[in-house]
Design a protein around this motif. Structure first.
Motif, PDB file in Angstrom:
ATOM      1  N   ARG A 278       0.843  -1.189   0.000  1.00  0.00           N
ATOM      2  CA  ARG A 278       0.000   0.000   0.000  1.00  0.00           C
ATOM      3  C   ARG A 278       0.885   1.248   0.000  1.00  0.00           C
ATOM      4  O   ARG A 278       1.867   1.312   0.741  1.00  0.00           O
ATOM      5  CB  ARG A 278      -0.908   0.031   1.239  1.00  0.00           C
ATOM      6  N   PRO A 279       0.556   2.213  -0.860  1.00  0.00           N
ATOM      7  CA  PRO A 279       1.392   3.415  -0.948  1.00  0.00           C
ATOM      8  C   PRO A 279       1.654   4.080   0.396  1.00  0.00           C
ATOM      9  O   PRO A 279       2.779   4.523   0.665  1.00  0.00           O
ATOM     10  CB  PRO A 279       0.570   4.323  -1.875  1.00  0.00           C
ATOM     11  N   MET A 310      -1.334   1.133 -13.061  1.00  0.00           N
ATOM     12  CA  MET A 310      -2.553   0.454 -13.510  1.00  0.00           C
ATOM     13  C   MET A 310      -2.729   0.617 -15.017  1.00  0.00           C
ATOM     14  O   MET A 310      -3.148  -0.318 -15.703  1.00  0.00           O
ATOM     15  CB  MET A 310      -3.762   0.986 -12.751  1.00  0.00           C
ATOM     16  N   ARG A 311      -2.408   1.784 -15.530  1.00  0.00           N
ATOM     17  CA  ARG A 311      -2.460   1.998 -16.980  1.00  0.00           C
ATOM     18  C   ARG A 311      -1.539   1.018 -17.709  1.00  0.00           C
ATOM     19  O   ARG A 311      -1.899   0.456 -18.743  1.00  0.00           O
ATOM     20  CB  ARG A 311      -2.064   3.433 -17.296  1.00  0.00           C
ATOM     21  N   GLN A 312      -0.373   0.772 -17.157  1.00  0.00           N
ATOM     22  CA  GLN A 312       0.620  -0.055 -17.840  1.00  0.00           C
ATOM     23  C   GLN A 312       0.357  -1.552 -17.705  1.00  0.00           C
ATOM     24  O   GLN A 312       0.466  -2.301 -18.673  1.00  0.00           O
ATOM     25  CB  GLN A 312       2.032   0.257 -17.306  1.00  0.00           C
ATOM     26  N   ALA A 313       0.001  -1.993 -16.489  1.00  0.00           N
ATOM     27  CA  ALA A 313       0.029  -3.423 -16.175  1.00  0.00           C
ATOM     28  C   ALA A 313      -1.333  -4.088 -16.102  1.00  0.00           C
ATOM     29  O   ALA A 313      -1.418  -5.301 -15.900  1.00  0.00           O
ATOM     30  CB  ALA A 313       0.767  -3.639 -14.847  1.00  0.00           C
ATOM     31  N   VAL A 314      -2.406  -3.320 -16.279  1.00  0.00           N
ATOM     32  CA  VAL A 314      -3.759  -3.887 -16.273  1.00  0.00           C
ATOM     33  C   VAL A 314      -4.223  -4.052 -17.714  1.00  0.00           C
ATOM     34  O   VAL A 314      -3.931  -3.203 -18.570  1.00  0.00           O
ATOM     35  CB  VAL A 314      -4.724  -2.969 -15.486  1.00  0.00           C
ATOM     36  N   PRO A 315      -4.939  -5.118 -18.032  1.00  0.00           N
ATOM     37  CA  PRO A 315      -5.386  -5.334 -19.412  1.00  0.00           C
ATOM     38  C   PRO A 315      -6.272  -4.200 -19.932  1.00  0.00           C
ATOM     39  O   PRO A 315      -6.907  -3.477 -19.167  1.00  0.00           O
ATOM     40  CB  PRO A 315      -6.176  -6.649 -19.328  1.00  0.00           C
ATOM     41  N   TYR A 423      -2.507  -6.327  -6.193  1.00  0.00           N
ATOM     42  CA  TYR A 423      -1.923  -5.787  -4.960  1.00  0.00           C
ATOM     43  C   TYR A 423      -0.682  -4.952  -5.246  1.00  0.00           C
ATOM     44  O   TYR A 423      -0.355  -4.019  -4.500  1.00  0.00           O
ATOM     45  CB  TYR A 423      -1.576  -6.925  -3.992  1.00  0.00           C
ATOM     46  N   LYS A 424       0.019  -5.276  -6.325  1.00  0.00           N
ATOM     47  CA  LYS A 424       1.270  -4.593  -6.632  1.00  0.00           C
ATOM     48  C   LYS A 424       1.031  -3.285  -7.378  1.00  0.00           C
ATOM     49  O   LYS A 424       1.701  -2.277  -7.111  1.00  0.00           O
ATOM     50  CB  LYS A 424       2.176  -5.529  -7.462  1.00  0.00           C
ATOM     51  N   VAL A 425       0.099  -3.275  -8.318  1.00  0.00           N
ATOM     52  CA  VAL A 425      -0.027  -2.120  -9.213  1.00  0.00           C
ATOM     53  C   VAL A 425      -1.182  -1.194  -8.871  1.00  0.00           C
ATOM     54  O   VAL A 425      -1.282  -0.105  -9.440  1.00  0.00           O
ATOM     55  CB  VAL A 425      -0.144  -2.574 -10.682  1.00  0.00           C
ATOM     56  N   PHE A 426      -2.068  -1.595  -7.943  1.00  0.00           N
ATOM     57  CA  PHE A 426      -3.187  -0.733  -7.584  1.00  0.00           C
ATOM     58  C   PHE A 426      -2.713   0.439  -6.737  1.00  0.00           C
ATOM     59  O   PHE A 426      -2.196   0.266  -5.628  1.00  0.00           O
ATOM     60  CB  PHE A 426      -4.251  -1.515  -6.815  1.00  0.00           C
ATOM     61  N   ILE A 427      -2.872   1.653  -7.280  1.00  0.00           N
ATOM     62  CA  ILE A 427      -2.517   2.878  -6.566  1.00  0.00           C
ATOM     63  C   ILE A 427      -3.653   3.869  -6.755  1.00  0.00           C
ATOM     64  O   ILE A 427      -3.965   4.236  -7.898  1.00  0.00           O
ATOM     65  CB  ILE A 427      -1.208   3.485  -7.099  1.00  0.00           C
ATOM     66  N   SER A 436      -5.222   5.939 -13.510  1.00  0.00           N
ATOM     67  CA  SER A 436      -4.089   5.331 -14.210  1.00  0.00           C
ATOM     68  C   SER A 436      -3.094   4.707 -13.247  1.00  0.00           C
ATOM     69  O   SER A 436      -2.315   3.828 -13.632  1.00  0.00           O
ATOM     70  CB  SER A 436      -3.357   6.388 -15.056  1.00  0.00           C
ATOM     71  N   GLY A 437      -3.119   5.165 -12.012  1.00  0.00           N
ATOM     72  CA  GLY A 437      -2.116   4.784 -11.023  1.00  0.00           C
ATOM     73  C   GLY A 437      -1.458   6.050 -10.535  1.00  0.00           C
ATOM     74  O   GLY A 437      -0.650   6.654 -11.248  1.00  0.00           O
ATOM     75  N   GLY A 438      -1.805   6.472  -9.341  1.00  0.00           N
ATOM     76  CA  GLY A 438      -1.411   7.790  -8.864  1.00  0.00           C
ATOM     77  C   GLY A 438      -0.031   7.830  -8.258  1.00  0.00           C
ATOM     78  O   GLY A 438       0.842   7.021  -8.558  1.00  0.00           O
ATOM     79  N   HIS A 439       0.179   8.798  -7.379  1.00  0.00           N
ATOM     80  CA  HIS A 439       1.478   8.998  -6.745  1.00  0.00           C
ATOM     81  C   HIS A 439       1.680   7.973  -5.638  1.00  0.00           C
ATOM     82  O   HIS A 439       0.776   7.645  -4.887  1.00  0.00           O
ATOM     83  CB  HIS A 439       1.560  10.414  -6.170  1.00  0.00           C
TER      84      HIS A 439
END
Length: 617
Positions: A278-279, A310-315, A423-427, A436-439
């Motif tokens: 978690r960030p 999330m933009r990069q690694a989610v389908p 769990y890894k890419v959710f931001i 898209s996946g924030g800071h």
């Protein structure tokens, strides 16, 4: 002069801070920096705080590997067995490697690949560090010798980190050990091992001077020890790698996180793996697993635009999946009854996981890293298009890959249908209604990798029981059953790294390092083959592993745009950008075998003084 400065800065990134303040010509007085100019090097670097400010540039340089659209870390993954470039609607992204990965191609584009970024920013990081190293005795306000040596040790770390990466991405590269006060076009490549030995020497000097506890985002002693372990491994000095890793693991400052913690620690539906990523938990003092971080916070000066993970690694699930009745089944509209985009992000499938990463390596159903809620399969999503509610019985039902007649319902199976580590890419991304996946702060080094590095060193030495103990410390923390010693080999190490370090580790760097080790030692790999340095670019472990496990490069897969996925053994090393070689008119930077320009190579330097035997002086 202007032309030379531009080429040297853009292509090599080898100019010192303040170089643009140097001048030539008959009358220079009006160009001379004024005494009150903060940016004049003699004013900036004459204090300890000025040197620390220069090292902030190294930290920023490190952060940019993970931030923004098309971050460079994707390139480190798509050259390995864990993922491929998933952009299928145009030519140019790194899919047909044989065609597109050449010295004179576009090697620094968020849409294509970031090989050139690693070259340019690697040497930029070296430039920033060398400025501090060369000016370490300029300040007169050190409170103690310890403060001076702390700063110098930190600069040594940043330089060593860049050279560790460059030598395992490009092989032999120019070795630059001091600040340059004027442009140079006379560089020669230095032997990779010579560079790594110098970096080892510097890190060993730095280790006792850098404190164990530093503010998050700064370099602590553990980061020195972790990088030193990698350098020791790269040199094939396995006892030293075990020793440096043990000093970190057993030093009392860091420990694996095995208990729930942080803002999510009391959520009964989550687990320690979720907490760890978690960030808001990454930089907590309670997080003893974190060793080295990069910091990227919302509404903070110097942030980098977010992670876009999330933009990069989610389908690209939003438009390309139909219901069995032929209706558009999914939509990325926020605030609707079934709001997928707010939960999972608006993915575009850039980092497309392979079957190896999605399925092959997951051998324990209790592994939390692949558990429901942490890991997402496409069938965990449902048809959410409100336009079909009441008209299509599949609304609200799980997505389907095929209908009952066997017809594929996914328009683009590469980009729009694969599973991923949520769990890894959710931001959370409050700045975008379609996240898209924030800071977020991000791990550069954490202790789980240190254990896996020490496990690897034990494997190279043949101590499989010790290797199993280290690997199992990571594996059992995730709830998976331990491995027996007889199951240990380099493949087992790589599988565990893929489970634990996806979207964190520079996987291409590590695979190339291992390929070098197989070639240097002649040890038989788990595939039954042995390798040699004499044929490194023609026959190597990295290529064989990718051909063994990927479901793209070894099967002639092609995209909707008609581009075929190809890969060759010489991609074990990336091409040196042609501009770096062509503008270096008074020296020779060698090109790697397999790429145009290799025929012009000369033997690399084998000393750290930078003088080539064929050069004058």
């Amino acid at each position: 002069m202007k032309n030379i400065l531009k080429k040297s800065s853009v292509y090599l990134g080898l100019m010192a801070t303040g170089l643009m303040l140097s001048t030539t010509g008959c009358d220079e007085a009006w160009l001379e920096p004024k005494p009150l100019s903060f940016y004049a090097p003699e004013n900036t670097f004459n204090s300890a705080s000025g040197l620390w400010s220069a090292l902030v540039a190294c930290e920023r340089n490190m952060r940019h590997e993970y931030t923004g659209d098309g971050p460079p870390i994707l390139t480190e993954h798509i050259f390995t067995e864990v993922a491929v470039e998933g952009t299928t609607d145009k030519s140019g992204p790194a899919q047909d490697m044989n065609l597109l990965i050449t010295p004179d191609a576009n090697l620094n584009s968020a849409n294509f690949n970031r090989i050139g970024w690693y070259w340019m920013e690697g040497f930029n990081g070296i430039k920033y560090a060398n400025t501090v190293i060369s000016r370490i005795d300029d300040p007169t306000d050190y409170e103690s010798e310890e403060e001076r040596n702390h700063i110098l040790g930190t600069a040594y770390f940043h330089r060593a980190l860049r050279y560790y990466r460059l030598t395992n991405q490009f092989g032999d590269v120019p070795l630059i050990l001091e600040e340059m006060l004027e442009p140079r076009l006379d560089f020669y490549s230095t032997d990779r091992e010579v560079i790594l030995r110098k970096m080892k020497e510097d890190l060993e000097w730095a280790e006792p001077w850098v404190p164990s506890v530093m503010d998050r985002g700064q370099v602590p002693k553990g980061a020195i020890q972790h990088l030193l372990t990698k350098v020791n491994l790269a040199l094939g000095e396995f006892d030293d790698a075990i020793a440096s890793a043990s000093r970190l693991i057993d030093g009392g400052t860091h420990a694996l996180m095995t208990d729930r913690f942080g803002s999510t620690g009391n959520d009964p539906e989550r687990n320690v793996i979720w907490d760890l990523h978690r960030p808001e938990n990454k930089s907590l003092n309670a997080n003893t697993e974190a060793i080295l971080m990069v910091m990227d916070r919302l509404d903070t000066d110097g942030n980098s635009g977010g992670m876009s993970s999330m933009r990069q690694a989610v389908p690209f699930w939003i438009t390309n999946i139909n219901t069995p009745n032929g209706n558009r089944g999914t939509i990325d509209q926020p605030g609707i009854e079934i709001d997928h985009v707010s939960k999972y992000g608006r993915g575009i499938g850039r980092l497309r996981g392979t079957w190896y990463h999605q399925s092959m390596i997951w051998d324990d159903e209790n592994d939390l890293r692949h558990a429901p809620g942490n890991w997402m399969d496409m069938t965990d999503l449902v048809y959410n298009n409100p336009g079909i509610k009441g008209n299509d019985e599949y609304y609200g039902q799980p997505l389907q890959f095929r209908n009952d007649q066997g017809t594929v319902l996914v328009v683009d199976t590469i980009r729009s249908w694969f599973s991923w580590p949520h769990y890894k890419v959710f931001i959370p991304d409050p700045q975008n209604i379609r996240p898209s996946g924030g800071h977020s702060d991000w791990y550069i080094f954490r202790l789980a990798e240190t254990y896996l590095l020490r496990a690897e060193a034990h494997v190279w030495k043949g101590d499989l029981a010790s290797a199993a103990a280290d690997l199992n410390a990571v594996r059992t923390r995730a709830g998976a059953a331990p491995y027996a010693p007889e199951e240990m080999n380099i493949g087992t190490i790589l599988d565990e790294r893929a489970r634990e370090l996806y979207y964190e580790e520079p996987r291409k760097t590590e695979l190339t390092r291992m390929a070098y080790l197989f070639a240097m030692t002649g040890k038989q790999a788990y595939n039954g083959k042995t390798y040699s340095m004499g044929s490194f670019s023609d026959d190597n472990f990295l290529y064989d592993r990718i051909m063994e496990f990927t479901d793209f490069y070894n099967k002639g897969v092609f995209t909707r745009h008609g581009d075929t996925y190809t890969y060759s053994p010489y991609h074990v090393l990336w091409p040196i950008p042609a501009d770096a070689i062509n503008t270096n008119t008074q020296g020779i930077i060698n090109q790697n075998k397999g790429y145009a320009g290799f025929e012009n190579n000369v033997p690399p330097l084998t000393t750290v003084d930078g003088n080539h035997p064929n050069s004058e002086g």
